[in-house]
Design a protein around this motif. Structure first.
Motif, short mmCIF file in Angstrom:
data_model
loop_
_atom_site.label_atom_id
_atom_site.label_comp_id
_atom_site.label_asym_id
_atom_site.label_seq_id
_atom_site.Cartn_x
_atom_site.Cartn_y
_atom_site.Cartn_z
N LEU A 88 0.83 -1.20 0.00
CA LEU A 88 0.00 0.00 0.00
C LEU A 88 0.87 1.25 0.00
O LEU A 88 1.78 1.36 0.82
CB LEU A 88 -0.88 0.06 1.25
CG LEU A 88 -2.02 -0.90 1.47
CD1 LEU A 88 -1.55 -2.33 1.64
CD2 LEU A 88 -2.84 -0.47 2.70
N ALA A 89 0.57 2.19 -0.88
CA ALA A 89 1.07 3.55 -0.68
C ALA A 89 0.47 4.09 0.61
O ALA A 89 -0.59 3.63 1.06
CB ALA A 89 0.69 4.44 -1.86
N GLY A 90 1.14 5.06 1.23
CA GLY A 90 0.71 5.55 2.53
C GLY A 90 -0.74 5.99 2.56
O GLY A 90 -1.17 6.78 1.72
N GLY A 91 -1.50 5.47 3.53
CA GLY A 91 -2.89 5.89 3.70
C GLY A 91 -2.97 7.35 4.12
O GLY A 91 -2.20 7.82 4.95
N THR A 92 -3.92 8.06 3.54
CA THR A 92 -3.99 9.50 3.76
C THR A 92 -4.79 9.86 4.99
O THR A 92 -5.76 9.20 5.35
CB THR A 92 -4.63 10.21 2.55
OG1 THR A 92 -5.90 9.60 2.26
CG2 THR A 92 -3.74 10.15 1.35
N SER A 93 -4.38 10.95 5.63
CA SER A 93 -5.21 11.59 6.64
C SER A 93 -6.47 12.10 5.95
O SER A 93 -6.40 12.84 4.96
CB SER A 93 -4.45 12.76 7.26
OG SER A 93 -5.28 13.49 8.13
N TRP A 108 -5.05 14.85 -2.92
CA TRP A 108 -3.76 14.14 -2.79
C TRP A 108 -3.70 12.96 -3.75
O TRP A 108 -2.70 12.74 -4.44
CB TRP A 108 -3.59 13.67 -1.35
CG TRP A 108 -2.41 12.76 -1.14
CD1 TRP A 108 -2.40 11.40 -1.24
CD2 TRP A 108 -1.06 13.14 -0.83
NE1 TRP A 108 -1.14 10.90 -0.99
CE2 TRP A 108 -0.31 11.95 -0.73
CE3 TRP A 108 -0.44 14.36 -0.58
CZ2 TRP A 108 1.05 11.95 -0.41
CZ3 TRP A 108 0.92 14.36 -0.26
CH2 TRP A 108 1.65 13.18 -0.19
N TRP A 109 -4.79 12.20 -3.81
CA TRP A 109 -4.78 11.02 -4.68
C TRP A 109 -4.75 11.41 -6.15
O TRP A 109 -4.17 10.70 -6.98
CB TRP A 109 -5.96 10.11 -4.35
CG TRP A 109 -5.71 9.36 -3.07
CD1 TRP A 109 -6.24 9.59 -1.84
CD2 TRP A 109 -4.78 8.29 -2.89
NE1 TRP A 109 -5.73 8.74 -0.91
CE2 TRP A 109 -4.82 7.92 -1.53
CE3 TRP A 109 -3.91 7.60 -3.75
CZ2 TRP A 109 -4.04 6.88 -1.01
CZ3 TRP A 109 -3.13 6.58 -3.23
CH2 TRP A 109 -3.20 6.22 -1.88
N GLU A 110 -5.32 12.55 -6.50
CA GLU A 110 -5.18 13.05 -7.87
C GLU A 110 -3.70 13.28 -8.21
O GLU A 110 -3.22 12.92 -9.29
CB GLU A 110 -5.97 14.34 -8.05
CG GLU A 110 -7.48 14.13 -8.08
CD GLU A 110 -8.24 15.45 -8.13
OE1 GLU A 110 -7.64 16.50 -7.77
OE2 GLU A 110 -9.43 15.44 -8.48
N ASP A 148 -17.13 8.38 -2.29
CA ASP A 148 -17.72 8.34 -3.64
C ASP A 148 -16.80 9.05 -4.63
O ASP A 148 -16.56 8.56 -5.75
CB ASP A 148 -19.09 9.02 -3.65
CG ASP A 148 -20.16 8.20 -2.93
OD1 ASP A 148 -20.07 6.96 -2.96
OD2 ASP A 148 -21.08 8.82 -2.36
N ASP A 149 -16.29 10.22 -4.25
CA ASP A 149 -15.39 10.97 -5.12
C ASP A 149 -14.11 10.20 -5.40
O ASP A 149 -13.59 10.18 -6.52
CB ASP A 149 -15.05 12.33 -4.50
CG ASP A 149 -16.24 13.27 -4.41
OD1 ASP A 149 -17.25 13.02 -5.10
OD2 ASP A 149 -16.16 14.25 -3.65
N LEU A 150 -13.56 9.55 -4.36
CA LEU A 150 -12.34 8.78 -4.52
C LEU A 150 -12.56 7.60 -5.47
O LEU A 150 -11.74 7.36 -6.38
CB LEU A 150 -11.87 8.27 -3.16
CG LEU A 150 -10.63 7.37 -3.18
CD1 LEU A 150 -9.39 8.14 -3.63
CD2 LEU A 150 -10.39 6.76 -1.80
#
Length: 335
Positions: A174-179, A185-187, A228-230
């Protein structure tokens, strides 16, 4: 609340086996209680700075503590997600453990060595915690956190896939899970190619304010709307087949001291349990792409009155089960 047990979704909890327990007995009790409540995973945080004291030289004392924590989890039939973070000073030339290393490959080398060491004992590896949060990760070039994190993750991912544990011992990476969910960030991470070097998209969808439901949209967009957006972003990036993991979520039952600067709201134990059940049932029914929820965390990390970080546990400091642990058992075991 509904009574039907959860069938699809997996759950677990953060297990601070390196520092939050005074004895092996305490660790075994906490892990067994989690397993009996339907937990199937633990997320163990590992400090790179605590292990690799100089390049290629590891602390035997620190590794022995991790060996114990991971082996005890395995003995309780719990899978382990190991999250690596915190840069040693030799790697970044600083006492600031959030600062990225000078050479991204130094992190990849460490990740590979740890995964080889723990082959067969660790099932998944997370490459940093909340890299979008300055208290956990800062870039050498200000504002370039996503780019520098992506370089570290890509190097580690490729080394693991080429030289890490293989076949039955291969790891989910896994890439680091985001706060929070942090679609922005994911974009950025997708622009840097993350689709090629993460097996799962990981987020920590804590509510805001801290006592709210993650489905509450009274203050704007809810965390579930952001999921949903993610998922929409993942679809546009050709990554719709990947799972989403909640690598942390939780509510704190802390009571801040009257003179504490930490005035973030808490919940009572029943509300903590209700928030967990609401989240689990929404995800189970409406979000099949979300495969895993890790509760933060297994045991309270401080005494009542010591601030929000102290009260997230499923167990209190005395290892007594809180209402959320009982609710987990009802949800995932059914009795």
């Amino acid at each position: 609340m509904q009574n039907a047990p959860i069938q699809r979704l997996l759950t677990g909890a953060t297990f601070h086996g390196f520092w939050n327990y005074e004895s092996k007995r305490e660790m075994v009790f906490a892990l067994r209680t989690l397993r009996n409540a339907g937990g199937r995973w633990v997320r163990v945080d590992m400090g790179w700075a605590a292990i690799e004291t100089s390049r290629g030289v590891d602390s035997s004392w620190a590794l022995e503590k991790y060996d114990l924590a991971i082996d005890l989890a395995n003995r309780e039939d719990l899978k382990v997600l190991l999250v690596l973070q915190r840069t040693p000073s030799w790697a970044n030339g600083s006492d600031d453990e959030t600062l990225a290393p000078k050479d991204p490959g130094a992190f990849g080398d460490f990740v590979l060595r740890m995964c080889q060491r723990f082959a067969g004992r660790v099932s998944a590896i997370e490459l940093w915690n909340e890299p979008n949060q300055p208290s956990f990760f800062t870039a050498r070039s200000p504002g370039e956190e996503a780019r520098e994190h992506a370089a570290m993750v890509e190097d580690a991912y490729r080394k693991l896939k080429d030289h890490g544990p293989q076949n039955g011992d291969s790891l989910v990476v896994l890439a680091g899970g985001t706060s929070e969910v942090d679609v922005e960030w994911w974009e950025q991470m997708y622009a840097f190619g993350v689709a090629e070097f993460t097996d799962v998209v990981a987020v920590n969808p804590y509510p805001e304010p801290a006592d709210a439901s993650i489905a509450d949209d009274s203050g704007g967009r809810s965390r579930m709307q952001e999921i949903d957006d993610l998922i929409g972003l993942m679809g546009r990036e050709g990554d719709a087949d990947k799972s989403v993991w909640f690598t942390e979520v939780g509510w704190s039952t802390h009571k801040s001291a009257s003179d504490s600067p930490d005035d973030r709201p808490s919940v009572d134990e029943k509300t903590q349990a209700d928030r967990f059940e609401e989240t689990v049932r929404i995800v189970e029914i409406d979000y099949p792409q979300v495969e895993m929820i890790f509760w933060y965390n297994l045991r309270d990390s401080g005494d009542v009155g010591s601030g929000i970080e102290s009260g997230f546990g499923l167990l209190d400091r005395n290892l007594e089960q809180k209402a959320a642990m009982h609710r987990m058992r009802e949800l995932f075991v059914g009795d």
